[in-house]
Design an enzyme around this catalytic site. Structure first.
Site, PDB file in Angstrom:
ATOM      1  N   LYS A  68       0.848  -1.207   0.000  1.00 20.03           N
ATOM      2  CA  LYS A  68       0.000   0.000   0.000  1.00 20.03           C
ATOM      3  C   LYS A  68       0.876   1.246   0.000  1.00 20.03           C
ATOM      4  O   LYS A  68       2.081   1.168   0.270  1.00 20.03           O
ATOM      5  CB  LYS A  68      -0.920  -0.033   1.213  1.00 20.03           C
ATOM      6  CG  LYS A  68      -0.187  -0.036   2.551  1.00 20.03           C
ATOM      7  CD  LYS A  68      -1.137  -0.381   3.697  1.00 20.03           C
ATOM      8  CE  LYS A  68      -0.391  -0.415   5.024  1.00 20.03           C
ATOM      9  NZ  LYS A  68      -1.233  -0.935   6.112  1.00 20.03           N
TER      10      LYS A  68
ATOM     11  N   TYR B 203      14.628  30.901   7.119  1.00 20.01           N
ATOM     12  CA  TYR B 203      13.397  31.549   7.595  1.00 20.01           C
ATOM     13  C   TYR B 203      13.410  31.674   9.117  1.00 20.01           C
ATOM     14  O   TYR B 203      13.714  30.704   9.816  1.00 20.01           O
ATOM     15  CB  TYR B 203      12.174  30.722   7.206  1.00 20.01           C
ATOM     16  CG  TYR B 203      11.770  30.842   5.761  1.00 20.01           C
ATOM     17  CD1 TYR B 203      11.328  32.065   5.243  1.00 20.01           C
ATOM     18  CD2 TYR B 203      11.820  29.740   4.918  1.00 20.01           C
ATOM     19  CE1 TYR B 203      10.942  32.163   3.909  1.00 20.01           C
ATOM     20  CE2 TYR B 203      11.435  29.842   3.586  1.00 20.01           C
ATOM     21  CZ  TYR B 203      10.997  31.059   3.095  1.00 20.01           C
ATOM     22  OH  TYR B 203      10.628  31.162   1.786  1.00 20.01           O
TER      23      TYR B 203
HETATM   24  C1  LIG Z   1      -0.430  -1.961   6.645  1.00 23.32           C
HETATM   25  C2  LIG Z   1      -0.993  -3.203   7.178  1.00 23.32           C
HETATM   26  C3  LIG Z   1      -0.166  -4.312   7.462  1.00 23.32           C
HETATM   27  C4  LIG Z   1       1.343  -4.248   7.360  1.00 23.32           C
HETATM   28  O1  LIG Z   1       1.859  -3.751   8.575  1.00 23.32           O
HETATM   29  P1  LIG Z   1       3.426  -3.621   8.842  1.00 23.32           P
HETATM   30  O2  LIG Z   1       3.491  -3.150  10.246  1.00 23.32           O
HETATM   31  O3  LIG Z   1       3.939  -2.605   7.883  1.00 23.32           O
HETATM   32  O4  LIG Z   1       4.024  -4.952   8.634  1.00 23.32           O
HETATM   33  C5  LIG Z   1      -0.770  -5.480   7.883  1.00 23.32           C
HETATM   34  N1  LIG Z   1      -2.104  -5.566   8.015  1.00 23.32           N
HETATM   35  C6  LIG Z   1      -2.935  -4.522   7.769  1.00 23.32           C
HETATM   36  C7  LIG Z   1      -4.397  -4.678   7.959  1.00 23.32           C
HETATM   37  C8  LIG Z   1      -2.403  -3.315   7.364  1.00 23.32           C
HETATM   38  O5  LIG Z   1      -3.221  -2.283   7.126  1.00 23.32           O
END
Ligand SMILES: *Cc1c(COP(=O)(O)O)cnc(C)c1O
Length: 368
Positions: free
Chosen positions: A35, A260
């Site tokens: 993702k 800044y």
């Molecule tokens: C993002 C996500 C993961 C992966 O988690 P990590 O901590 O990056 O390994 C697993 N399960 C769900 C439901 C997620 O949204």
């Protein structure tokens, strides 16, 4: 191309996946979570690498993310981990995306979309065992759900939950969620229902609590080589390096205000080197006067405010930093290194936020 780039080493992703695989119980399958554009590393290249290293399925957050991978020709199972809005269900089913389901309306819509398209829908029932986010409470997984899952056109592809404290909590906290999940698994079993996959563990749970692996783990952060929990010893290799170049160097006297707000006043005559990266690139403003960068194998402090597109580092007069020198903001140079996790610590956040926050303005280039 601008000098500021994120270089992603896919061979490290490969090695990380293989290392995690070596930590799995027998017959546990691995879902690579890609993702947010593969946590900022590039979803498609990471997905292909993870699959080559032994992952068997992919996880995304959004329907769009799944469709993008399908359009690039990726055919393996893809699970949309987030709640799918009604208006996207048909499209998701049409692209053979697997759905997380925990309410009857979504279930019905998914089933009828599948029937229209003449294909079965693959659903993963999500139980909220203590995360307090999406998912039905364990008690709501009742006989009606059992009945729904028996309907023709439905494939009971998964039963899942998600841990709230796998990275920070005690064994007992995750064990309590696991026990609520086991009750639901047992209810399925008693009714003769067997989901193809039972899954709960993210990276932290996979590595800290191997008993939660069931027959599938959802691996995100560890694949990218970042810490899944505090104090994790890194057998993993950070896959992303953020680099740039010195574009300007000038000498200033003592008492010169930099950037800044003039938040840094030179304590002596010195050189200021300008690097073309700023908060619009995801190099956060909160790093002003806190972080270091590497030039010629040495650490130099970020002085003054990080601005939108540029930042300055302080260099002593006798040091030979010059225009064109390579700069490492995340990664290693000589003996020195700076990790996304270290930048996260400076900002009181987690490495996830650093790498996913690198904006689209930074070109991703792929190295070995
Ligand atoms: C993002 C996500 C993961 C992966 O988690 P990590 O901590 O990056 O390994 C697993 N399960 C769900 C439901 C997620 O949204």
């Amino acid at each position: 191309m601008r000098p500021t780039v994120a270089r992603v080493y896919l061979d490290r992703v490969y090695d990380n996946v293989q290392w995690v695989k070596s930590q799995l119980n027998p017959h546990v399958s691995l879902m690579a979570v890609v993702k947010a554009d593969g946590y900022g590393h590039g979803a498609e290249p990471v997905a292909r690498t993870a699959l080559a290293a032994g992952a068997e399925s992919l996880g995304v957050a959004l329907v769009e993310e799944g469709i993008t991978l399908r359009n690039r020709g990726i055919r393996v199972p893809i699970l949309v981990l987030g709640q799918v809005p009604f208006r996207q269900i048909a499209e998701a089913v049409d692209h053979d995306l697997e759905l997380v389901v925990f309410d009857p309306e979504t279930f019905d819509q998914a089933l009828s979309s599948g029937q229209k398209g003449g294909k079965p829908v693959r659903v993963h029932i999500k139980i909220d065992t203590g995360m307090g986010r999406i998912g039905m409470r364990p008690d709501n997984f009742d006989d009606e759900w059992i009945e729904r899952l028996r309907r023709p056109g439905v494939i009971f592809q998964g039963l899942m939950t998600h841990f709230a404290k796998a990275d920070v909590g005690t064994d007992q906290e995750t064990a309590q969620q696991t026990s609520r999940f086991l009750d639901v698994i047992e209810r399925c079993r008693k009714n003769g229902m067997a989901p193809n996959w039972i899954h709960a563990a993210n990276s932290a749970a996979t590595l800290r609590f191997p008993g939660t692996q069931f027959n599938l783990v959802r691996l995100g952060i560890a694949m990218y080589g970042l810490k899944a929990y505090k104090g994790m010893s890194l057998a993993l290799k950070p896959a992303l390096e953020l680099t740039s170049e010195v574009v300007f160097v000038k000498e200033v006297g003592k008492g010169f205000a930099v950037g800044y707000g003039g938040t840094y006043i030179t304590p002596e005559a010195m050189k200021i080197a300008t690097i073309p990266i700023g908060y619009a690139d995801g190099y956060r403003r909160g790093l002003s006067n806190k972080a270091h960068v590497l030039i010629r194998g040495r650490a130099y402090p970020v002085i003054g405010r990080v601005s939108m597109d540029q930042l300055n580092v302080g260099v002593r007069l006798e040091e030979g930093v010059e225009v064109g020198d390579p700069v490492v903001l995340i990664g290693s140079q000589g003996e020195q290194s700076i990790s996304a996790d270290q930048l996260a610590d400076l900002l009181d956040t987690i490495g996830y936020e650093i790498v996913t926050g690198l904006s689209a303005r930074i070109p991703r280039v792929y190295g070995n």
